[in-house]
Write a protein that holds these residues in place. Structure first.
Motif, short mmCIF file in Angstrom:
data_model
loop_
_atom_site.label_atom_id
_atom_site.label_comp_id
_atom_site.label_asym_id
_atom_site.label_seq_id
_atom_site.Cartn_x
_atom_site.Cartn_y
_atom_site.Cartn_z
N TYR A 71 52.53 50.40 73.58
CA TYR A 71 53.18 49.93 74.75
C TYR A 71 53.56 50.91 75.43
O TYR A 71 54.41 51.73 75.00
CB TYR A 71 54.01 48.37 74.79
N ARG A 72 53.22 51.11 76.84
CA ARG A 72 54.34 52.16 77.70
C ARG A 72 54.58 51.55 78.94
O ARG A 72 53.75 50.56 79.50
CB ARG A 72 53.26 53.38 77.80
N SER A 73 55.75 51.56 79.33
CA SER A 73 55.97 50.89 80.61
C SER A 73 55.72 51.60 82.07
O SER A 73 55.67 50.80 82.95
CB SER A 73 57.64 50.81 80.70
N SER A 74 54.97 52.76 81.66
CA SER A 74 54.46 53.34 83.18
C SER A 74 53.24 52.50 83.76
O SER A 74 53.48 52.30 84.84
CB SER A 74 54.08 54.86 82.67
N ASP A 75 52.57 52.21 83.11
CA ASP A 75 51.42 51.53 83.63
C ASP A 75 51.26 49.93 82.71
O ASP A 75 50.32 49.52 83.19
CB ASP A 75 50.22 52.05 83.65
N GLY A 76 52.24 49.81 81.90
CA GLY A 76 51.87 48.40 81.05
C GLY A 76 50.96 48.48 80.19
O GLY A 76 50.51 47.52 79.65
N ARG A 77 50.12 49.39 80.19
CA ARG A 77 49.04 49.56 79.16
C ARG A 77 49.54 49.54 77.69
O ARG A 77 50.64 49.95 77.38
CB ARG A 77 48.08 50.58 79.45
N GLY A 78 48.68 49.44 76.71
CA GLY A 78 48.86 49.27 75.25
C GLY A 78 49.73 48.01 74.80
O GLY A 78 49.61 47.08 75.69
N GLY A 79 50.14 48.10 73.80
CA GLY A 79 50.61 46.70 73.14
C GLY A 79 49.71 45.84 72.46
O GLY A 79 48.40 46.28 72.40
N CYS A 80 50.10 44.93 71.62
CA CYS A 80 49.29 44.22 70.67
C CYS A 80 48.28 43.11 71.40
O CYS A 80 47.25 42.73 70.55
CB CYS A 80 50.02 43.82 69.46
N GLY A 136 54.39 39.84 79.14
CA GLY A 136 54.89 39.35 80.48
C GLY A 136 55.99 38.32 80.19
O GLY A 136 56.68 38.16 79.13
N PRO A 137 56.23 37.39 81.31
CA PRO A 137 57.09 36.39 81.29
C PRO A 137 57.10 35.47 80.29
O PRO A 137 56.08 35.25 79.66
CB PRO A 137 57.04 35.79 82.63
N VAL A 138 58.20 34.77 79.88
CA VAL A 138 58.25 33.90 78.96
C VAL A 138 57.28 32.65 79.30
O VAL A 138 56.94 32.09 78.10
CB VAL A 138 59.52 33.16 78.49
N THR A 139 56.92 32.51 80.29
CA THR A 139 55.93 31.33 80.64
C THR A 139 54.68 31.55 79.97
O THR A 139 53.88 30.44 80.03
CB THR A 139 55.98 31.25 82.22
N ARG A 140 54.27 32.61 79.42
CA ARG A 140 52.78 32.93 79.09
C ARG A 140 53.06 32.71 77.46
O ARG A 140 52.12 32.73 76.80
CB ARG A 140 52.45 34.47 79.27
N PHE A 152 51.86 43.19 91.01
CA PHE A 152 51.41 42.63 89.86
C PHE A 152 50.33 43.63 89.17
O PHE A 152 49.77 44.36 89.66
CB PHE A 152 50.58 41.43 90.01
N ARG A 153 50.70 43.63 87.79
CA ARG A 153 49.89 44.33 86.79
C ARG A 153 49.49 43.43 85.69
O ARG A 153 50.04 42.93 84.95
CB ARG A 153 50.33 45.61 86.28
N ALA A 154 48.28 43.35 85.49
CA ALA A 154 47.27 42.47 84.43
C ALA A 154 47.32 42.92 83.02
O ALA A 154 47.27 42.38 82.12
CB ALA A 154 46.04 42.24 84.69
N THR A 155 48.17 44.19 83.09
CA THR A 155 48.20 45.08 81.82
C THR A 155 49.32 44.66 80.97
O THR A 155 49.30 44.57 79.83
CB THR A 155 48.32 46.67 82.08
N ASP A 156 50.65 44.20 81.73
CA ASP A 156 51.58 43.78 81.10
C ASP A 156 52.37 42.30 81.69
O ASP A 156 53.44 42.15 81.27
CB ASP A 156 52.77 44.58 80.50
#
Ligand code: HEM
Ligand SMILES: *[C@@H]1O[C@H](CO)[C@@H](O)[C@H](O)[C@H]1NC(C)=O
Ligand SMILES: *[C@@H]1O[C@H](CO)[C@@H](O)[C@H](O)[C@H]1NC(C)=O
Ligand SMILES: *[C@@H]1O[C@H](CO)[C@@H](O)[C@H](O)[C@H]1NC(C)=O
Length: 671
Positions: A93-102, A389-393, A458-462
């Motif tokens: 995960y990288r916060s620059s564009d929200g990409r990465g992560g599991c 993303g938000p806890v609502t997910r 909004f970014r769909a990545t994170d």
């Protein structure tokens, strides 16, 4: 009095000219990434709701100590391997564009599957397959990988804060395309010196999770390594205490693998009848070669404690070349059990931080085990969950309360203002400005621009960003150059806001409703408005949402739409509409796209891609020849962006019935 500022230059989508020589086909902007296994993401969510996570945890707990010959467990416990797997899955995960992560479980695919740092993580997936098979669709690979890490920590006595379920498996590795190494990553996110990569990339080396364990470019200089660690963990969104708790907390478990100097050779075969031509003996168990470094960090690597920190700060460490012929550190003049432990240069770096902060934390965690427990549990949960993303997910019984980095919003206000009345006020304001402002009907455009700027973070990545919270009222968003002039639009809306004071009209709803109304008044189709947003108290959560790749080319424009989770069709229809409002008499129609297709029409290079990219051209032609279709799809795409952040579970949206996708196969979020 003029209620509205003069026409604010529209670039709804700030695109300037640039000189890109060719227009390769729109590969990568795939509108079809549905899983190909005969089920939909909705089927997954239904199966997830029925999944018995306690049963999964029971099986995983038993799994930990059932060593299998195919890939034996070190010290009779798979915990170390599974924690490393989870860390490498989430740590991209990288916060620059929200990409990465599991989320997506794309560690199973290229490009990250074949990263040097992910060596032998195919073995852990082979081992876990029976559990995946048993629990089936509801247990995504992403959830299984993280949950296996959690259970590993707990079964070795470590603290765990909770579990957010709902990672949606990707069908392939395309969501990791821009993590690299790929040609597209190299063109959009280049790293001229691999080993010293800068943001927006996350790690300093493409192919490693964060930093080189031997030190910068394999130079064992702890002081320099400390700077790299701070830089790269910072790009993951981790501060010093989170970073130190994670590194030292997790290296309480397991070991490194580098039994011999000759390197890994081919991977060991699981078929016992086939001889393994590898170089380090049997290639598994005590002969395994993963990183080429060798040894455990503690004398009890299947037990949670803070001895990593105690050893690190109280013993004298000396540099040497380990059995894998790589730089590592051992205890000087060690006898007994201590002669078997080691540290990496990145571990020693925690003692030689030029800023002095890591040393202080090492001391604190060595002296206060409870403090480590607290910091570790929180940092691990953040690491594992940051891309959700938000806890609502989140779904499941083990979801902890919203964490600060999830930027929770207050519950929607009660009562709620009558929307038809609010809308009428907006129309009245637009009517008044029509007669009073020299720009005439143009004055609706700034309302549309405000709503677009508010929602299009909004970014769909994170799953961060969006208009819910109306953070566009605060710094940093209000100071972004691209938002220049919007303070005046907000001032106009303040008059309406005042009128409904006490009757429950959140700014976030007002901004979107005013934008929708403006689009409708400008010739758009009537759109359904989905209320129920609420307002944040400040602009926290907006940092990092302003990645703006330069120079503007069709590749960078495409990247920004892709980051928002929009398809090629949605990109064409929204861009065409924005241009029409900006250039073509402020009336929403397909007129700009129609003109663009004409011979000899001047346009920016980035707009010309709608004409010369073969796939985009076909879409543009379709819209150019049918204004009704254009208006209908514009309304849908606009509504999708406005409602993109109204999460309800992993895939759900509280506004879902209002914003049907363009078509089943063409418009869902990319992941
Ligand atoms: C400065 C950052 C880090 C570096 C350079 C680093 C490097 C390494 C290396 C080289 C290995 C040995 C791999 C092998 O040969 O099997 C390893 C193992 C491990 N790492 Fe890290 N690590 C870092 C941070 C972390 C973090 C933050 C976590 C947890 C969140 C973690 C968890 C683990 C675990 C559990 C193992 C043991 C794997 C096993 O027993 O098979 N590491 N690490
Ligand atoms: C890092 O963040 C955590 C969680 O927000 C916080 O508790 C901690 O104090 C922070 N540490 C530093 C060094 O800022
Ligand atoms: C400890 O190790 C150092 C470096 O390896 C060596 O110079 C020193 O003589 C050793 N001391 C003892 C008491 O063995
Ligand atoms: C706004 O103006 C239009 C015509 O220009 C008119 O039909 C409508 O009633 C007006 N609405 C309000 C709320 O003043």
């Amino acid at each position: 009095m003029a209620y509205l500022p003069v026409l604010l230059v529209l670039p709804l989508l700030a695109v300037s000219d640039s000189h890109v020589g060719s227009y390769p086909a729109a590969a990568g902007m795939r509108s079809d990434d549905l899983p190909r296994w005969g089920y939909t993401p909705e089927d997954y969510v239904a199966a997830l709701a029925k999944l018995d996570f306690e049963a999964v945890k029971t099986d995983l707990t038993a799994f930990m100590t059932q060593s299998q010959d195919f890939w034996p467990a070190d010290y009779g416990h798979y915990g170390g391997l599974l924690i490393r797997q989870a860390w490498h899955c989430a740590g991209t995960y990288r916060s620059s564009d929200g990409r990465g992560g599991c989320d997506g479980g794309s560690q199973r695919f290229g490009p990250s599957l074949s990263w040097e740092d992910n060596a032998n993580l195919d073995k852990s997936k082979t081992l876990l397959w029976p559990i995946k098979e048993k629990f089936g669709l509801g247990l995504s690979w992403g959830d299984l990988i993280i949950l296996a890490g959690n259970v590993a920590i707990e079964s070795m006595g470590g603290p765990v804060l909770g579990f957010c379920a709902g990672r949606v498996d990707a069908a392939d590795g395309s969501q990791d395309e821009l993590l690299g190494p790929t040609a597209r990553q190299e063109s959009l996110f280049p790293c001229p010196v691999n080993g010293d990569c800068k943001a927006p990339l996350g790690p300093d080396t493409v192919g490693l999770i964060y930093v080189n364990p031997q030190g910068p470019m394999a130079n064992p200089i702890p002081r320099l390594s400390a700077g790299q660690i701070r830089d790269t963990f910072g790009r993951m969104g981790m501060n010093d205490s989170e970073t130190v708790a994670l590194i030292g907390g997790d290296h309480a478990f397991g070991k490194t693998h580098g039994a011999c100097p000759e390197g890994p050779g081919p991977s060991p075969q699981e078929d016992p009848t086939r001889p393994w031509p590898g170089k380090c003996g049997s290639g598994k168990g005590k002969d395994a070669y993963t990183s080429g470094l060798e040894g455990p960090w503690t004398t009890n690597p299947t037990q949670w404690d803070n001895s990593y920190f105690k050893h690190l700060q109280s013993l004298t460490w000396e540099l040497y070349k380990g059995p894998g012929n790589k730089w590592q550190w051992r205890v000087q003049n060690a006898t007994g059990a201590l002669s078997g432990i080691m540290m990496l240069t990145t571990d020693i770096a925690l003692l030689e931080d030029p800023e002095g902060s890591y040393q202080k934390l090492v001391r604190e965690f060595a002296e206060d085990a409870a403090k480590l427990d607290h910091a570790f549990a929180h940092a691990w949960y953040k690491l594992a969950t940051r891309d959700m993303g938000p806890v609502t997910r989140c779904l499941g019984k083990d979801v902890p309360p919203a964490q600060p980095w999830q930027y929770p919003l207050p519950a929607p206000s009660q009562p709620q203002a009558k929307l038809s009345k609010v809308r009428a006020e907006v129309v009245k304001m637009l009517n008044r400005s029509k007669t009073e402002s020299a720009e005439g009907f143009f004055s609706a455009v700034p309302f549309a621009r405000l709503a677009w700027r508010c929602a299009s973070t909004f970014r769909a990545t994170d799953y961060r960003g969006g208009c819910n919270g109306a953070r566009i009222r605060f710094s940093p968003e209000k100071d972004w150059p691209v938002n220049k002039g919007l303070d005046q639009v907000l001032e106009s809306l303040q008059l309406i806001q005042d009128r409904f004071a006490g009757r429950g009209l959140p700014w976030a709803d007002l901004i979107v409703l005013a934008g929708n109304t403006a689009v409708e008044e400008l010739g758009g189709k009537k759109m359904q408005f989905c209320s129920g947003r609420s307002d944040a108290a400040d602009g926290q959560g907006s940092h990092d949402l302003d990645l703006d790749l330069q120079p503007k080319s069709w590749a960078t424009v495409r990247e920004s739409f892709e980051r928002m989770g929009l398809s090629a069709r949605e990109m064409v229809v929204l861009s065409g509409g924005a241009r029409a409002l900006g250039f073509a008499g402020a009336q929403l129609s397909n007129s700009y796209l129609t003109r663009l297709l004409g011979i000899g029409h001047a346009a920016s290079e980035t707009d010309l891609m709608f004409k010369f990219d073969p796939v985009l051209a076909a879409i543009t032609q379709e819209y150019a020849s049918d204004n009704g279709l254009f208006l209908e799809d514009f309304a849908k795409a606009w509504t999708k962006v406005m409602d993109a952040d109204r999460f309800k579970g992993p895939r759900g949206n509280v506004c879902a019935r209002l914003s049907e996708p363009l078509s089943d196969r063409e418009s869902h979020l990319r992941r």
